[in-house]
Design an enzyme around this catalytic site. Sequence first.
Site, PDB file in Angstrom:
ATOM      1  N   GLY A 289      18.228  48.632  37.759  1.00  0.00           N
ATOM      2  CA  GLY A 289      19.189  47.624  37.315  1.00  0.00           C
ATOM      3  C   GLY A 289      18.709  46.209  37.609  1.00  0.00           C
ATOM      4  O   GLY A 289      19.488  45.360  38.046  1.00  0.00           O
ATOM      5  N   ALA A 290      17.432  45.956  37.331  1.00  0.00           N
ATOM      6  CA  ALA A 290      16.877  44.620  37.616  1.00  0.00           C
ATOM      7  C   ALA A 290      17.045  43.671  36.440  1.00  0.00           C
ATOM      8  O   ALA A 290      16.484  42.581  36.445  1.00  0.00           O
ATOM      9  CB  ALA A 290      15.405  44.753  37.993  1.00  0.00           C
TER      10      ALA A 290
ATOM     11  N   GLY B   1      22.088  40.158  37.523  1.00  0.00           N
ATOM     12  CA  GLY B   1      22.745  40.080  38.822  1.00  0.00           C
ATOM     13  C   GLY B   1      21.828  40.219  40.023  1.00  0.00           C
ATOM     14  O   GLY B   1      20.754  39.611  40.095  1.00  0.00           O
TER      15      GLY B   1
ATOM     16  N   GLY C 299      19.996  42.716  41.120  1.00  0.00           N
ATOM     17  CA  GLY C 299      18.680  43.330  40.908  1.00  0.00           C
ATOM     18  C   GLY C 299      17.672  42.316  40.392  1.00  0.00           C
ATOM     19  O   GLY C 299      16.524  42.253  40.865  1.00  0.00           O
TER      20      GLY C 299
ATOM     21  N   SER D 184      28.665  48.776  49.591  1.00  0.00           N
ATOM     22  CA  SER D 184      29.583  47.639  49.470  1.00  0.00           C
ATOM     23  C   SER D 184      30.718  47.692  50.475  1.00  0.00           C
ATOM     24  O   SER D 184      31.134  48.770  50.919  1.00  0.00           O
ATOM     25  CB  SER D 184      30.191  47.574  48.077  1.00  0.00           C
ATOM     26  OG  SER D 184      31.061  46.444  48.023  1.00  0.00           O
TER      27      SER D 184
ATOM     28  N   TYR E 276      34.546  53.816  41.317  1.00  0.00           N
ATOM     29  CA  TYR E 276      33.446  52.934  41.743  1.00  0.00           C
ATOM     30  C   TYR E 276      33.344  52.900  43.273  1.00  0.00           C
ATOM     31  O   TYR E 276      32.266  53.058  43.842  1.00  0.00           O
ATOM     32  CB  TYR E 276      33.667  51.519  41.203  1.00  0.00           C
ATOM     33  CG  TYR E 276      32.716  50.494  41.798  1.00  0.00           C
ATOM     34  CD1 TYR E 276      31.468  50.244  41.227  1.00  0.00           C
ATOM     35  CD2 TYR E 276      33.056  49.782  42.959  1.00  0.00           C
ATOM     36  CE1 TYR E 276      30.591  49.312  41.787  1.00  0.00           C
ATOM     37  CE2 TYR E 276      32.191  48.858  43.519  1.00  0.00           C
ATOM     38  CZ  TYR E 276      30.961  48.618  42.935  1.00  0.00           C
ATOM     39  OH  TYR E 276      30.108  47.698  43.490  1.00  0.00           O
TER      40      TYR E 276
HETATM   41  P1  NDP Z   1      25.297  43.706  37.374  1.00  0.00           P
HETATM   42  O1  NDP Z   1      26.216  44.306  36.383  1.00  0.00           O
HETATM   43  O2  NDP Z   1      24.849  42.307  37.181  1.00  0.00           O
HETATM   44  O3  NDP Z   1      24.011  44.607  37.522  1.00  0.00           O
HETATM   45  C1  NDP Z   1      24.069  45.999  37.404  1.00  0.00           C
HETATM   46  C2  NDP Z   1      22.759  46.488  36.844  1.00  0.00           C
HETATM   47  O4  NDP Z   1      22.863  47.901  36.714  1.00  0.00           O
HETATM   48  C3  NDP Z   1      22.464  45.932  35.458  1.00  0.00           C
HETATM   49  O5  NDP Z   1      21.100  45.625  35.398  1.00  0.00           O
HETATM   50  C4  NDP Z   1      22.779  47.106  34.552  1.00  0.00           C
HETATM   51  O6  NDP Z   1      22.017  47.150  33.358  1.00  0.00           O
HETATM   52  C5  NDP Z   1      22.362  48.248  35.449  1.00  0.00           C
HETATM   53  N1  NDP Z   1      22.886  49.533  34.982  1.00  0.00           N
HETATM   54  C6  NDP Z   1      24.167  49.861  34.709  1.00  0.00           C
HETATM   55  N2  NDP Z   1      24.217  51.120  34.237  1.00  0.00           N
HETATM   56  C7  NDP Z   1      22.964  51.590  34.219  1.00  0.00           C
HETATM   57  C8  NDP Z   1      22.373  52.802  33.812  1.00  0.00           C
HETATM   58  N3  NDP Z   1      23.092  53.801  33.294  1.00  0.00           N
HETATM   59  N4  NDP Z   1      21.035  52.944  33.928  1.00  0.00           N
HETATM   60  C9  NDP Z   1      20.296  51.941  34.416  1.00  0.00           C
HETATM   61  N5  NDP Z   1      20.778  50.763  34.793  1.00  0.00           N
HETATM   62  C10 NDP Z   1      22.105  50.589  34.691  1.00  0.00           C
HETATM   63  O7  NDP Z   1      26.022  43.880  38.802  1.00  0.00           O
HETATM   64  P2  NDP Z   1      25.584  43.449  40.277  1.00  0.00           P
HETATM   65  O8  NDP Z   1      24.285  42.774  40.258  1.00  0.00           O
HETATM   66  O9  NDP Z   1      26.746  42.795  40.881  1.00  0.00           O
HETATM   67  O10 NDP Z   1      25.444  44.882  40.967  1.00  0.00           O
HETATM   68  C11 NDP Z   1      24.280  45.308  41.589  1.00  0.00           C
HETATM   69  C12 NDP Z   1      24.616  46.159  42.794  1.00  0.00           C
HETATM   70  O11 NDP Z   1      25.293  45.368  43.754  1.00  0.00           O
HETATM   71  C13 NDP Z   1      25.531  47.342  42.501  1.00  0.00           C
HETATM   72  O12 NDP Z   1      25.070  48.454  43.212  1.00  0.00           O
HETATM   73  C14 NDP Z   1      26.890  46.908  43.050  1.00  0.00           C
HETATM   74  O13 NDP Z   1      27.639  48.000  43.446  1.00  0.00           O
HETATM   75  C15 NDP Z   1      26.417  46.092  44.234  1.00  0.00           C
HETATM   76  N6  NDP Z   1      27.383  45.151  44.777  1.00  0.00           N
HETATM   77  C16 NDP Z   1      27.827  44.087  44.015  1.00  0.00           C
HETATM   78  C17 NDP Z   1      28.728  43.197  44.534  1.00  0.00           C
HETATM   79  C18 NDP Z   1      29.233  42.052  43.760  1.00  0.00           C
HETATM   80  O14 NDP Z   1      30.088  41.337  44.307  1.00  0.00           O
HETATM   81  N7  NDP Z   1      28.782  41.813  42.534  1.00  0.00           N
HETATM   82  C19 NDP Z   1      29.225  43.352  45.908  1.00  0.00           C
HETATM   83  C20 NDP Z   1      28.691  44.493  46.596  1.00  0.00           C
HETATM   84  C21 NDP Z   1      27.789  45.326  46.054  1.00  0.00           C
HETATM   85  P3  NDP Z   1      22.388  46.253  32.057  1.00  0.00           P
HETATM   86  O15 NDP Z   1      21.859  44.890  32.376  1.00  0.00           O
HETATM   87  O16 NDP Z   1      21.650  46.949  30.987  1.00  0.00           O
HETATM   88  O17 NDP Z   1      23.865  46.309  31.919  1.00  0.00           O
HETATM   89 MG1  PMR Z   2      38.211  41.667  47.031  1.00  0.00          MG
HETATM   90  C1  PMR Z   2      37.457  39.049  53.085  1.00  0.00           C
HETATM   91  C2  PMR Z   2      38.100  39.441  52.055  1.00  0.00           C
HETATM   92  C3  PMR Z   2      37.526  40.014  50.814  1.00  0.00           C
HETATM   93  C4  PMR Z   2      36.219  40.259  50.461  1.00  0.00           C
HETATM   94  C5  PMR Z   2      34.977  39.964  51.243  1.00  0.00           C
HETATM   95  C6  PMR Z   2      36.249  40.856  49.166  1.00  0.00           C
HETATM   96  C7  PMR Z   2      35.128  41.300  48.472  1.00  0.00           C
HETATM   97  N1  PMR Z   2      37.560  40.957  48.748  1.00  0.00           N
HETATM   98  C8  PMR Z   2      38.378  40.432  49.747  1.00  0.00           C
HETATM   99  C9  PMR Z   2      39.738  40.346  49.758  1.00  0.00           C
HETATM  100  C10 PMR Z   2      40.572  40.638  48.683  1.00  0.00           C
HETATM  101  N2  PMR Z   2      40.156  41.148  47.486  1.00  0.00           N
HETATM  102  C11 PMR Z   2      41.999  40.468  48.653  1.00  0.00           C
HETATM  103  C12 PMR Z   2      42.814  39.915  49.807  1.00  0.00           C
HETATM  104  C13 PMR Z   2      42.433  40.889  47.432  1.00  0.00           C
HETATM  105  C14 PMR Z   2      43.874  40.980  46.926  1.00  0.00           C
HETATM  106  C15 PMR Z   2      44.359  39.738  46.417  1.00  0.00           C
HETATM  107  C16 PMR Z   2      41.282  41.302  46.688  1.00  0.00           C
HETATM  108  C17 PMR Z   2      41.315  41.779  45.384  1.00  0.00           C
HETATM  109  C18 PMR Z   2      40.171  42.244  44.720  1.00  0.00           C
HETATM  110  C19 PMR Z   2      40.127  42.831  43.419  1.00  0.00           C
HETATM  111  C20 PMR Z   2      41.249  43.034  42.465  1.00  0.00           C
HETATM  112  N3  PMR Z   2      38.888  42.246  45.265  1.00  0.00           N
HETATM  113  C21 PMR Z   2      38.089  42.822  44.369  1.00  0.00           C
HETATM  114  C22 PMR Z   2      38.797  43.183  43.244  1.00  0.00           C
HETATM  115  C23 PMR Z   2      37.897  43.803  42.347  1.00  0.00           C
HETATM  116  O1  PMR Z   2      38.122  44.256  41.237  1.00  0.00           O
HETATM  117  C24 PMR Z   2      36.547  43.867  42.999  1.00  0.00           C
HETATM  118  C25 PMR Z   2      36.248  45.299  43.292  1.00  0.00           C
HETATM  119  O2  PMR Z   2      36.900  45.956  44.051  1.00  0.00           O
HETATM  120  O3  PMR Z   2      35.202  45.827  42.697  1.00  0.00           O
HETATM  121  C26 PMR Z   2      34.972  47.179  43.061  1.00  0.00           C
HETATM  122  C27 PMR Z   2      36.731  43.135  44.295  1.00  0.00           C
HETATM  123  C28 PMR Z   2      35.869  42.769  45.316  1.00  0.00           C
HETATM  124  N4  PMR Z   2      36.271  42.162  46.478  1.00  0.00           N
HETATM  125  C29 PMR Z   2      35.164  41.912  47.252  1.00  0.00           C
HETATM  126  C30 PMR Z   2      34.025  42.394  46.580  1.00  0.00           C
HETATM  127  C31 PMR Z   2      32.621  42.334  47.096  1.00  0.00           C
HETATM  128  C32 PMR Z   2      34.449  42.909  45.403  1.00  0.00           C
HETATM  129  C33 PMR Z   2      33.511  43.433  44.365  1.00  0.00           C
HETATM  130  C34 PMR Z   2      32.983  44.624  44.356  1.00  0.00           C
HETATM  131  C35 PMR Z   2      32.080  45.522  45.017  1.00  0.00           C
HETATM  132  O4  PMR Z   2      32.372  46.172  45.988  1.00  0.00           O
HETATM  133  O5  PMR Z   2      31.050  45.685  44.483  1.00  0.00           O
END
Ligand code: NDP
Ligand code: PMR
Length: 399
Positions: free
Chosen positions: A93-94, A97, A99, A226, A274
Site C-alpha cells: 500500500g505504498a 498515505g 505507505g 492502531s 476494521y
Molecule cells: P491510505 O488509504 O492512504 O493507504 C492505504 C493503502 O492501502 C493504499 O495504498 C491502498 O491502495 C492500499 N490498499 C488498499 N487495499 C488494498 C489491496 N486490496 N491490495 C493492496 N493494497 C491495498 O491509508 P493510510 O495511509 O492512512 O493507511 C495506512 C496504514 O496506516 C493502514 O494500515 C492503517 O490501518 C494505518 N493507520 C492509519 C491511521 C490514520 O489515521 N490514517 C492511524 C493508524 C493506523 P490504493 O492507493 O490503490 O487505494
Molecule cells: Mg478518534 C485522543 C483521542 C483520540 C485519538 C488519538 C483518536 C484517533 N481519536 C480520538 C478521540 C475520539 N475519536 C473521540 C473523542 C471521538 C468521538 C467524538 C472520536 C471519533 C472518531 C471517529 C468517528 N475517531 C475516529 C473515527 C473514525 O471513523 C476513525 C476510525 O475509527 O477509523 C477506524 C477515527 C480515528 N480516531 C483516531 C484515529 C487514529 C482514527 C483513525 C483510524 C485508525 O485507527 O486507523
Amino acid sequence: MALQAASLVSSAFVFPKEGKSNAYFKDSSLFGVSLSEHVKADFSSCALKCKREFNQGVGAVRAQTMVAATPALDRASSESKKTLGQGTCIVTGASSGLGLATAKALAETGKWHIIMACRNFLKAERAAKSAGIAKENYTIMHLDLASLDSVRQFVDTFRRSGRPLDVLVCNAAVYLPTAKEPAFTAEGFELSVGTNHLGHFLLSRLLLEDMKKSDYPSKRLIIVGSITGNTNTLAGNVPPKANLGDLRGLSGGLNGLNRSAMIDGGVFDGAKAYKDSKVCNMLTMQEFHRRLHEETGIAFASLYPGCIATTGLFREHIPLFRLLFPPFQKYITKGFVSEHEAGKRLAQVVSDPSLTKSGAYWSWNKHSASFQNQLSQEASDAEKARKVWEISEKLVGLA
Ligand code: NDP
Ligand code: PMR
C-alpha cells in the site's frame, strides 16, 4: 497511553459504558451523528461495483507488473555488488498515505530500495513520481491483498527479481465505515479483515522464507496497528469497539452467507471490522515474535503512527466527516500527525538502530519521541493470538 490520550481530549466528551456503547454509535457515526440511509446505500453499491470493475482490470495490471519487474532484475544483479549496504524493503500500500510517505522517507536516506507493493500500478507510479522518489530507489510490483492468488503471484514476482528481502512492512488497509452490507475478497472473506489481516498474514508467512535467507544485519517485519484497536485508550473506546469474541466468525470463514462476516460472529459493522482487523495485525506481530524471533533473529514490531487524518483511509466516509476529522484531531484531540511525520515514524521502525526490539508496539509522544506502548488486554492476549494464527493458517491454505 490511556491516560495520556484522555488528558488530550476535552472533558466535554462523555462515553457510554461498555456493553451499551454500540447502540449509541452503531449506525455509522460522524462523531456520533447518524448517516442518512441514502448515503450508505450509495456507498455499498459503489463499493461492490468498484470491486468488480477492479477485478476485471487485474489481468492487465499484472501484465504491466511483469514488464516493470524485469528491468529491476537487471538492476538488482548489477547493483548488488556496488551497494552492499543498501537494504530492500517491501512496503504494501505504498501508493498513498502512510505507505507512500514511508517509501519516500526511506528512499531519501539512500540506504533503501523500496518495493512498492500496490494494487494499482499506474496510481503507484504517479504517486512515486509526484513524491519525488528517485527512480533507482523503487520498483513497483502488483499486489492485491484482497486476492490470495495475487499474494502468491506477488511473492513469485518478487523472488524472480533476484533481490534479497531485508524488511517487510505490512501497511495497506481498507476502512469501510459506511458499508451497510459486507463486501468480500476473491476467496469470499469479509473485505476489511480479508485485506488487512488475511492477505498480510499469507504474504508475511510466505516472505518469511525470503527474509530468513537475507544476511542483512537488522531484519524486521512490521505490521501497522492502531490505537483504535486498543480498548485501553480513549480512541479505542469510541464505539463500535474492537472485540474478537471467541473467534467463531473467523473460524467460520467470514463469508457472510451461512456464517457471520464478523470475527466475533456478530452483525456486520464496517467500522468494527476494521478495528478487529487491526487487533489481528497486532496479535499476529506478537505471535510471529513468540514463534520465530529466536530462530530467525528477525525483529517483529507494530506501531501506531499517530492520527493521519488526511489520508485516503477515510475515502469511504461521508464528506462531512472528511472535512471535520482533520481539524478535530488537530485542535481537539491533538492526536493529528501529517503524512510526512507519520512516514518518518514508520521509517524509523524500519531502520532506526534504537528500534530493534522484537514484539514491541511503538508509539510517539507529543514531542515525536518514540516509546514502547502498552497494548490492550485483548490485543496482547497470547492465547487469542495463537488461535487467530491457527485459524488464519487454515483460511489462507497454509495448514
Ligand atoms: P491510505 O488509504 O492512504 O493507504 C492505504 C493503502 O492501502 C493504499 O495504498 C491502498 O491502495 C492500499 N490498499 C488498499 N487495499 C488494498 C489491496 N486490496 N491490495 C493492496 N493494497 C491495498 O491509508 P493510510 O495511509 O492512512 O493507511 C495506512 C496504514 O496506516 C493502514 O494500515 C492503517 O490501518 C494505518 N493507520 C492509519 C491511521 C490514520 O489515521 N490514517 C492511524 C493508524 C493506523 P490504493 O492507493 O490503490 O487505494
Ligand atoms: Mg478518534 C485522543 C483521542 C483520540 C485519538 C488519538 C483518536 C484517533 N481519536 C480520538 C478521540 C475520539 N475519536 C473521540 C473523542 C471521538 C468521538 C467524538 C472520536 C471519533 C472518531 C471517529 C468517528 N475517531 C475516529 C473515527 C473514525 O471513523 C476513525 C476510525 O475509527 O477509523 C477506524 C477515527 C480515528 N480516531 C483516531 C484515529 C487514529 C482514527 C483513525 C483510524 C485508525 O485507527 O486507523
